[in-house]
Write an enzyme that holds these catalytic residues in place. Sequence first.
Site, short mmCIF file in Angstrom:
data_model
loop_
_atom_site.label_atom_id
_atom_site.label_comp_id
_atom_site.label_asym_id
_atom_site.label_seq_id
_atom_site.Cartn_x
_atom_site.Cartn_y
_atom_site.Cartn_z
CE LYS A 196 -3.62 -0.02 2.66
NZ LYS A 196 -4.50 0.07 3.86
CD GLU A 202 9.12 -7.67 6.12
OE1 GLU A 202 8.94 -8.13 7.25
OE2 GLU A 202 8.58 -6.61 5.71
N GLY A 257 -5.06 -4.84 5.61
CA GLY A 257 -4.26 -5.82 4.89
C GLY A 257 -4.87 -7.20 4.85
NE ARG A 258 -6.93 -8.27 10.92
CZ ARG A 258 -6.35 -7.16 11.36
NH1 ARG A 258 -5.21 -6.76 10.82
NH2 ARG A 258 -6.88 -6.45 12.33
CD GLU A 343 -2.27 -8.69 11.26
OE1 GLU A 343 -1.06 -8.99 11.19
OE2 GLU A 343 -2.92 -8.25 10.29
CG HIS A 374 -2.53 -40.49 8.41
ND1 HIS A 374 -2.49 -41.83 8.70
CD2 HIS A 374 -3.61 -40.32 7.59
CE1 HIS A 374 -3.48 -42.46 8.08
NE2 HIS A 374 -4.18 -41.56 7.40
CE LYS A 487 5.33 -4.60 10.19
NZ LYS A 487 4.24 -3.86 9.50
#
Length: 521
Positions: A196, A202, A257-258, A343, A374, A487
Amino acid sequence: MALQRHRETLAKTNLAALFAADGQRFENFSIRIDGLLADYSKNRVTAETIALLLKLAKACDVEGWRDRMFAGDKINASEQRAVLHTALRRPATDSVMLDGEDAMPFIHKVLNDMKVFSDAVRGGAWKGFTGKQITSVIHIGIGGSVLGPQLVCEALGNERGKKIPVRFVSNIDGADMAGALESADPHSTLFIVASKTFTTQETIANAQTARQWLISHLKDEKAVARHFVALSTNEKAVADFGIAPEATFPFRDWVGGRYSLWSAIGLPVCLAFGFGTFRALLDGAHAMDRHFCEAPPERNIPLLLGLIGVWHRNFFGAQSYAVLPYSQNLERLPVWLQQVDMESNGKTVDRDGKPVTYDTGPVVFGGAGTNGQHTFYQLLHQGSSFIPCDFIGFAATPANVPGHHRMLLANLLAQPQALMAGRPLAESGNDPQRAFSGNRPSTTLLFERLDAWHLGLLLALYEHKIFVQGIIWNINSFDQWGVELGKVLANDILEKGKGGTPDASTAGLQSYLRAHAAGSI
């Protein structure tokens, strides 16, 4: 409190006994809507439980908060923002006013631009710098700018028709980008940079690496304009990077964001499958939005599942819950949900900034069935923890492999039955190792098929369920201040280099890294 007293009574009740006492229990505790059957009958609830939980929802004004969210009120108080991801799914004829401006024209202009661009790439009108057609996409982002579109692209992997493969890169670990570039063709690869602000550490580091790789192969910085796309609002930074205006797709700060899959962040879906598939995803989500807004409380799936989650968390002490999709294509659903749920509701202060005195968001985990059977299902069946489960299945499968889907569905039906019934000691040869108590709760969600529309229905259902729980817990589900400190400290460590760190442990770890690898921090 009435719910606490009711819990003490119901704690002594066995799920199998509830079914034995009520021949209509499945009908009374399941809901059908177009494309979905939600069965919550295998939870330790009765009609009285539901009535008490609905009273709790009314006391917390869940419906009022829901209406405020859909109307564009700034319910994200700590950031003074509206929460309007639902508007991204609404038809162009609707109107959503925010600060005196209708948000819908902007939303549908971006959607139209996404359609035009994805059609041009898929149809061959938008070619790479050397004239070759785009045949693969590398999407660079992190968090919500990756998790949603990656989930959808993998979930719809069996869709028929032309598909452009999309590779997702999010980790700053160089191995992630190196793996993506290893088999990429610089002449026919399109990069999407999703940030954004266009400053995410990153994402921009990975994007710069990709940019340098492209220029090193094509020997011209002008190539960037034909091979890079930006999903961002920072026009200057995007232009400085070399990305063309017609390859830049914005979104507003009222898209968290999510929750950003439904915005320009969904461009990889358009490129992979065509804009029609993305539109179907939006339409399925909008169908759940309408159900959440229009269904009466006693027949409202997100509301009831949210309340049952609160029932488990706050009255039965469930510290976690498992999400178990019986679809290999939905293997990433629990990962997507970890962000959307943890979050959103991983908070210890309420909307007024006061410490909460009760449990809030649980730990979310899971995996695709039957693989999970399993690995970690042993803990679900015989472990000492109380772990509610969501089972998710599809009546029809796009994968045409004879006999497999029937076995998959048999396992899907068997697991919640086993969790509920258990195996008494008398039926296990009097061997306590083979016996287990049962009486463990689960909800089963059955969809007609796994396609874009039904996937949108599923994802929006979880979004609204999580919203309901946040309102009940009186927390702001739409900020994420807890991720900021790490951060800041990472940047501080990078900037200080060998200048020291604030604690002895970190300093000792740095010393080890420097001793064992040149160029370490």
